[in-house]
Motif scaffolding. Structure first.
Motif, PDB file in Angstrom:
ATOM      1  N   ALA A 157       0.815  -1.217   0.000  1.00 37.46           N
ATOM      2  CA  ALA A 157       0.000   0.000   0.000  1.00 37.46           C
ATOM      3  C   ALA A 157       0.847   1.265   0.000  1.00 37.46           C
ATOM      4  O   ALA A 157       1.948   1.308   0.562  1.00 37.46           O
ATOM      5  CB  ALA A 157      -0.930   0.010   1.216  1.00 37.46           C
ATOM      6  N   ALA A 158       0.310   2.301  -0.636  1.00 29.73           N
ATOM      7  CA  ALA A 158       0.922   3.633  -0.623  1.00 29.73           C
ATOM      8  C   ALA A 158      -0.197   4.657  -0.498  1.00 29.73           C
ATOM      9  O   ALA A 158      -1.242   4.531  -1.147  1.00 29.73           O
ATOM     10  CB  ALA A 158       1.722   3.877  -1.903  1.00 29.73           C
ATOM     11  N   PHE A 159       0.023   5.674   0.352  1.00 30.47           N
ATOM     12  CA  PHE A 159      -0.980   6.699   0.609  1.00 30.47           C
ATOM     13  C   PHE A 159      -0.386   8.075   0.345  1.00 30.47           C
ATOM     14  O   PHE A 159       0.795   8.305   0.575  1.00 30.47           O
ATOM     15  CB  PHE A 159      -1.464   6.636   2.057  1.00 30.47           C
ATOM     16  N   ASN A 160      -1.226   8.991  -0.122  1.00 33.45           N
ATOM     17  CA  ASN A 160      -0.803  10.370  -0.350  1.00 33.45           C
ATOM     18  C   ASN A 160      -1.504  11.283   0.654  1.00 33.45           C
ATOM     19  O   ASN A 160      -2.724  11.259   0.777  1.00 33.45           O
ATOM     20  CB  ASN A 160      -1.152  10.796  -1.781  1.00 33.45           C
ATOM     21  N   ASN A 161      -0.705  12.091   1.376  1.00 38.06           N
ATOM     22  CA  ASN A 161      -1.250  13.009   2.399  1.00 38.06           C
ATOM     23  C   ASN A 161      -2.093  12.264   3.431  1.00 38.06           C
ATOM     24  O   ASN A 161      -3.253  12.603   3.676  1.00 38.06           O
ATOM     25  CB  ASN A 161      -2.077  14.134   1.746  1.00 38.06           C
ATOM     26  N   ILE A 162      -1.478  11.275   4.058  1.00 36.21           N
ATOM     27  CA  ILE A 162      -2.200  10.464   5.032  1.00 36.21           C
ATOM     28  C   ILE A 162      -2.238  11.152   6.390  1.00 36.21           C
ATOM     29  O   ILE A 162      -1.289  11.857   6.779  1.00 36.21           O
ATOM     30  CB  ILE A 162      -1.565   9.057   5.154  1.00 36.21           C
ATOM     31  N   GLU A 163      -3.340  10.973   7.107  1.00 38.99           N
ATOM     32  CA  GLU A 163      -3.515  11.451   8.476  1.00 38.99           C
ATOM     33  C   GLU A 163      -3.905  10.248   9.326  1.00 38.99           C
ATOM     34  O   GLU A 163      -4.886   9.570   9.021  1.00 38.99           O
ATOM     35  CB  GLU A 163      -4.612  12.515   8.557  1.00 38.99           C
ATOM     36  N   ILE A 164      -3.166   9.991  10.399  1.00 40.92           N
ATOM     37  CA  ILE A 164      -3.393   8.820  11.246  1.00 40.92           C
ATOM     38  C   ILE A 164      -3.701   9.277  12.665  1.00 40.92           C
ATOM     39  O   ILE A 164      -2.983  10.106  13.227  1.00 40.92           O
ATOM     40  CB  ILE A 164      -2.159   7.893  11.250  1.00 40.92           C
ATOM     41  N   GLY A 165      -4.741   8.718  13.236  1.00 43.51           N
ATOM     42  CA  GLY A 165      -5.102   9.039  14.610  1.00 43.51           C
ATOM     43  C   GLY A 165      -6.260   9.999  14.739  1.00 43.51           C
ATOM     44  O   GLY A 165      -6.578  10.463  15.833  1.00 43.51           O
ATOM     45  N   ASN A 166      -6.936  10.296  13.627  1.00 43.21           N
ATOM     46  CA  ASN A 166      -8.093  11.195  13.669  1.00 43.21           C
ATOM     47  C   ASN A 166      -9.225  10.587  14.498  1.00 43.21           C
ATOM     48  O   ASN A 166      -9.343   9.374  14.618  1.00 43.21           O
ATOM     49  CB  ASN A 166      -8.647  11.436  12.255  1.00 43.21           C
ATOM     50  N   ASP A 167     -10.081  11.457  15.038  1.00 39.05           N
ATOM     51  CA  ASP A 167     -11.369  10.991  15.542  1.00 39.05           C
ATOM     52  C   ASP A 167     -12.224  10.698  14.313  1.00 39.05           C
ATOM     53  O   ASP A 167     -12.344  11.526  13.410  1.00 39.05           O
ATOM     54  CB  ASP A 167     -12.030  12.069  16.406  1.00 39.05           C
ATOM     55  N   PRO A 181     -18.029   6.830  13.938  1.00 42.33           N
ATOM     56  CA  PRO A 181     -18.546   7.328  15.214  1.00 42.33           C
ATOM     57  C   PRO A 181     -17.507   8.114  15.999  1.00 42.33           C
ATOM     58  O   PRO A 181     -16.297   7.896  15.866  1.00 42.33           O
ATOM     59  CB  PRO A 181     -18.934   6.045  15.959  1.00 42.33           C
ATOM     60  N   LYS A 182     -17.970   9.017  16.812  1.00 40.80           N
ATOM     61  CA  LYS A 182     -17.091   9.846  17.639  1.00 40.80           C
ATOM     62  C   LYS A 182     -16.331   8.973  18.637  1.00 40.80           C
ATOM     63  O   LYS A 182     -16.886   8.042  19.217  1.00 40.80           O
ATOM     64  CB  LYS A 182     -17.912  10.903  18.381  1.00 40.80           C
ATOM     65  N   GLY A 183     -15.045   9.287  18.800  1.00 41.26           N
ATOM     66  CA  GLY A 183     -14.225   8.579  19.771  1.00 41.26           C
ATOM     67  C   GLY A 183     -13.527   7.348  19.237  1.00 41.26           C
ATOM     68  O   GLY A 183     -12.805   6.674  19.970  1.00 41.26           O
ATOM     69  N   VAL A 184     -13.716   7.033  17.944  1.00 37.61           N
ATOM     70  CA  VAL A 184     -13.087   5.854  17.349  1.00 37.61           C
ATOM     71  C   VAL A 184     -11.851   6.262  16.567  1.00 37.61           C
ATOM     72  O   VAL A 184     -11.873   7.222  15.801  1.00 37.61           O
ATOM     73  CB  VAL A 184     -14.088   5.113  16.438  1.00 37.61           C
ATOM     74  N   PHE A 185     -10.770   5.524  16.750  1.00 38.38           N
ATOM     75  CA  PHE A 185      -9.501   5.764  16.055  1.00 38.38           C
ATOM     76  C   PHE A 185      -9.696   5.578  14.555  1.00 38.38           C
ATOM     77  O   PHE A 185     -10.418   4.683  14.116  1.00 38.38           O
ATOM     78  CB  PHE A 185      -8.461   4.772  16.573  1.00 38.38           C
ATOM     79  N   SER A 186      -9.032   6.411  13.747  1.00 43.49           N
ATOM     80  CA  SER A 186      -9.215   6.307  12.298  1.00 43.49           C
ATOM     81  C   SER A 186      -8.022   6.892  11.565  1.00 43.49           C
ATOM     82  O   SER A 186      -7.090   7.453  12.179  1.00 43.49           O
ATOM     83  CB  SER A 186     -10.489   7.045  11.876  1.00 43.49           C
TER      84      SER A 186
END
Length: 223
Positions: A157-167, A181-186
Motif C-alpha cells: 500500500a501507498a498513501f498520499n497526504n495520510i492522516e493517522i489518529g483522527n477521531d 462514530p465519535k471517539g473511534v480511532f481512524s
C-alpha cells in the motif's frame, strides 16, 4: 458487493442449488477470527461500538449473512480514502453466529472513487465456491462510495497526504460515507494505491459498481 450497486455479488441469496446451501452447519459456521481495530484492544472497541450501534450512531445498513468472502485484485487505486473501526451484526438467530453473539468486529474502509484491476470475489458455500471475476480486460472495475467491512486486509500500500489518529467523526476526505462514530480511532488520505490486494470481507456497499467482463460460476477453490 451490495447497496444500490449494479450487482450484489457477496450474498448469493439462493442463487446456488439447495443441496449446496443446505450443507452441514459446520461448513457455514463462522470460524474463530483474528480481529484488531487499528491497534486498539478489540474487547474495549467492541464494547464501545456495541453501545454506539444500540444508540443508532453507526447506522448499520443491513444484517450480514455471517459468511466471510474473499476479494482480491492485482491493483486498487482510489481517491478519498478513510478507515475506522466498525461492528457488523447478523440477523437474529443466524446459524452462522457461532460463538460471536452474532456480531463481527471489522475495519471499515471507504473510498470515494476506486478502480480495481482483475477483481476476484469468492464465497465458500461448503464444498464449492461461488466466484465472480471482472476487470480482466482493458476496462477496469470502477466504484463510487465504495465501503468494505473487513477482518483481514493485505497488499503493498501507498498513501498520499495520510492522516493517522483522527477521531472518526471528523474525517472529511471520503465524503459523508467516510465518517465514523465519535471517539473511534481512524485514518484518512487523499489517495490510496494497493498492489496485490487481498481482503476477507463481511459486507461491501457502493453507490455505483461497474464490473466489465463479468464472469460468475462455481469452482472447487476460491480466489
Amino acid at each position: 458487493m451490495t447497496s444500490s450497486a449494479e450487482l450484489t455479488p457477496e450474498r448469493p441469496d439462493g442463487a446456488a442449488a439447495p443441496d449446496v446451501l443446505d450443507t452441514p452447519a459446520r461448513r457455514g459456521r463462522v470460524r474463530a477470527r483474528r480481529a484488531a481495530v487499528m491497534a486498539v484492544p478489540a474487547t474495549a472497541v467492541a464494547a464501545g461500538l456495541a453501545i454506539l450501534t444500540s444508540q443508532g450512531a453507526l447506522g448499520v445498513q443491513f444484517a450480514i449473512s455471517g459468511m466471510p468472502f474473499t476479494v482480491t485484485a492485482t491493483e486498487l487505486n482510489g481517491t478519498g480514502f478513510a478507515q475506522f473501526g466498525g461492528l457488523d451484526e447478523m440477523a437474529e438467530g443466524s446459524p452462522n453466529a457461532g460463538d460471536t453473539g452474532g456480531q463481527v468486529l471489522v475495519v471499515t474502509s471507504v473510498i470515494k472513487n476506486a478502480t480495481l484491476t482483475k477483481l476476484c470475489q469468492s464465497v465458500d458455500l461448503g464444498g464449492t465456491n461461488l466466484i465472480i471475476r471482472a476487470g480482466e480486460g482493458a476496462q477496469k472495475v470502477t466504484a463510487s462510495d465504495l465501503t468494505t467491512d473487513s477482518t483481514e486486509l493485505s497488499g503493498d500500500a501507498a498513501f498520499n497526504n495520510i492522516e493517522i489518529g483522527n477521531d472518526a467523526s471528523t474525517l472529511n476526505k471520503a465524503g459523508a460515507q467516510g465518517r465514523g462514530p465519535k471517539g473511534v480511532f481512524s485514518q484518512q488520505s487523499d489517495t490510496v494505491h494497493i498492489a496485490k490486494l487481498r481482503q476477507t470481507n463481511y459486507a461491501t456497499t457502493a453507490g455505483v459498481f461497474k464490473l466489465p467482463g463479468l464472469k460468475l460460476g462455481f469452482s472447487g477453490s476460491g480466489c
